[in-house]
Scaffold this motif. Structure first.
Motif, short mmCIF file in Angstrom:
data_model
loop_
_atom_site.label_atom_id
_atom_site.label_comp_id
_atom_site.label_asym_id
_atom_site.label_seq_id
_atom_site.Cartn_x
_atom_site.Cartn_y
_atom_site.Cartn_z
N GLY A 7 0.85 -1.22 0.11
CA GLY A 7 -0.05 -0.17 -0.02
C GLY A 7 0.81 1.39 0.09
N CYS A 8 0.32 2.36 -0.60
CA CYS A 8 1.32 3.57 -0.95
C CYS A 8 0.56 4.94 -0.95
N SER A 9 -0.71 4.60 -0.41
CA SER A 9 -1.66 6.00 -0.49
C SER A 9 -1.28 6.86 0.67
N GLY A 10 -0.89 8.02 0.78
CA GLY A 10 -0.63 8.87 1.63
C GLY A 10 -1.75 9.33 2.64
N SER A 11 -1.61 9.35 3.85
CA SER A 11 -2.61 10.04 4.82
C SER A 11 -3.64 8.81 5.03
N TRP A 191 3.05 15.77 -0.93
CA TRP A 191 2.41 16.88 -1.80
C TRP A 191 3.59 17.48 -2.77
N THR A 192 2.75 18.40 -3.58
CA THR A 192 3.65 19.07 -4.41
C THR A 192 4.31 20.16 -3.69
N HIS A 193 5.58 20.89 -4.07
CA HIS A 193 6.34 21.73 -3.29
C HIS A 193 5.76 23.29 -3.30
N SER A 194 5.40 23.80 -2.22
CA SER A 194 5.23 25.24 -2.16
C SER A 194 5.79 25.70 -0.80
N LEU A 220 15.38 6.30 -6.59
CA LEU A 220 14.68 6.98 -6.01
C LEU A 220 12.90 6.46 -6.29
N LEU A 221 12.47 5.90 -5.11
CA LEU A 221 10.88 5.34 -5.40
C LEU A 221 10.26 6.31 -4.49
N LEU A 222 8.97 6.83 -5.07
CA LEU A 222 8.12 7.86 -4.40
C LEU A 222 7.11 7.22 -3.90
N THR A 223 6.74 7.44 -2.80
CA THR A 223 5.45 6.89 -2.18
C THR A 223 4.58 7.80 -1.24
N HIS A 224 3.52 7.30 -0.53
CA HIS A 224 2.81 8.13 0.40
C HIS A 224 2.13 9.44 -0.22
N ILE A 225 2.08 9.44 -1.68
CA ILE A 225 1.32 10.67 -2.42
C ILE A 225 -0.21 10.46 -1.93
N ALA A 226 -0.69 11.70 -1.34
CA ALA A 226 -2.10 11.89 -0.85
C ALA A 226 -3.14 11.56 -2.14
N TRP A 228 -5.59 13.23 -3.20
CA TRP A 228 -5.60 14.37 -3.93
C TRP A 228 -4.43 15.19 -4.39
N THR A 229 -3.44 14.63 -4.36
CA THR A 229 -2.14 14.99 -5.04
C THR A 229 -1.99 14.48 -6.42
N ASP A 230 -1.55 15.51 -7.36
CA ASP A 230 -1.17 14.83 -8.55
C ASP A 230 0.15 13.99 -8.90
N ARG A 231 -0.02 12.69 -8.81
CA ARG A 231 1.42 11.83 -8.83
C ARG A 231 2.31 12.21 -9.93
N ASP A 232 1.80 12.55 -11.04
CA ASP A 232 2.69 12.97 -12.25
C ASP A 232 3.53 14.46 -11.85
N ALA A 233 2.81 15.28 -11.23
CA ALA A 233 3.68 16.69 -10.75
C ALA A 233 4.68 16.34 -9.89
N VAL A 234 4.46 15.44 -8.60
CA VAL A 234 5.38 14.99 -7.79
C VAL A 234 6.46 14.44 -8.58
#
Length: 270
Positions: A7-11, A191-194, A220-226, A228-234
């Motif tokens: 599982g890898c969905s964030g939050s 999330w994306t950067h801000s 680098l493997l990215l996980t825990h993306i919420a 509502w967050t755009d995976r492609d943008a991250v």
């Protein structure tokens, strides 16, 4: 070393998969890292739930540990003849309040909140920052990270491979040492950067990519993306900072990790 994304969905669990959960295997030993909402079902789709050799928790937010109570039901009330879960308790490594918090979550009535004890089927161990713990073929080092609760990242090594897992964290001093030179960095990127993101909570794609670059990791493997967050943008953000191989994981992916390369051997890939 095999890494499987349970599982890898964030939050919280997303519409297409469970919250945080990972399975690391080597030399016949199975180590589960996190057991968030929906992860026990994903584990059982691949393996017998009784086949785990150890459990490791980075912190005690529900999206990382909610399925522990259902595992407790299985280990206490199963009718699975080959397994005597009271003679062979499952080692559980986590933050300082792990045993008490899980017992309270499992308690069936208010009167049992202070008396429930799960040590009949589990063997609890408190993580110590900087200490090296041996679990079968795995050598695990825990590092405190920056999150609103007691939280850890992990460096996991075998004789053939190294990986690091950030857990949930904002940027902090311990991350670079944790990830230094590993074959694989499994990094949260919620999330994306801000510039107005709250501090001490999570990493953005930019920050995960910068960590990978600073630590000189192999992949680098990215996980825990919420959800509502755009995976492609991250992913695009991470690639602006890290020039090596980088991808977003998906539930069901399995990676073979060694000193020379990482290759996807199952699941969706990205």
């Amino acid at each position: 070393m095999l890494l499987t994304i349970l599982g890898c969905s964030g939050s919280l669990p997303g519409p297409h998969g469970p919250a945080s959960g990972y399975l690391v295997e080597a030399d016949g030993c199975r180590l589960a890292i996190e057991l968030g909402s929906g992860v026990l079902a994903a584990l059982q789709a691949r393996h017998d739930a009784f086949s785990l050799n150890a459990l490791l928790f980075s912190h005690l937010h529900p999206d990382h540990c909610a399925d522990f109570t259902t595992l407790a039901v299985a280990r206490r009330y199963h009718t699975h003849p080959p397994y005597d879960t009271r003679k062979h308790r499952l080692p559980v490594h986590g933050p300082s309040e792990t045993a008490d918090r899980f017992a309270r979550a499992y308690a069936e009535t208010a009167d049992e909140l202070l008396t429930t004890d799960l040590t009949d089927v589990f063997e609890f161990h408190t993580l110590v920052p900087g200490a090296v713990t041996r679990m079968g073929p795995f050598q695990i080092t825990a590092t405190r990270v920056d999150h609103p609760t007691e939280a850890y990242g992990f460096r996991i090594a075998t004789k053939d491979a190294t990986m690091a897992y950030t857990g949930d964290t904002g940027p902090c001093d311990g991350l670079r040492a944790l990830a230094q030179g590993v074959d694989v960095l499994l990094s949260e990127a919620t999330w994306t950067h801000s510039d107005d993101r709250p501090t001490g909570k999570h990493l953005s794609g930019v920050q995960a990519g910068q960590l990978a670059a600073d630590a000189g990791v192999g992949r680098l493997l990215l996980t825990h993306i919420a959800p509502w967050t755009d995976r492609d943008a991250v992913l695009a953000e991470a690639r602006t900072r890290f020039s090596g191989p980088v991808e977003v994981v998906s539930q069901g992916d399995t990676y073979a990790v060694d000193e020379l390369k990482v290759r996807v051997i199952g699941g969706h890939g990205n």
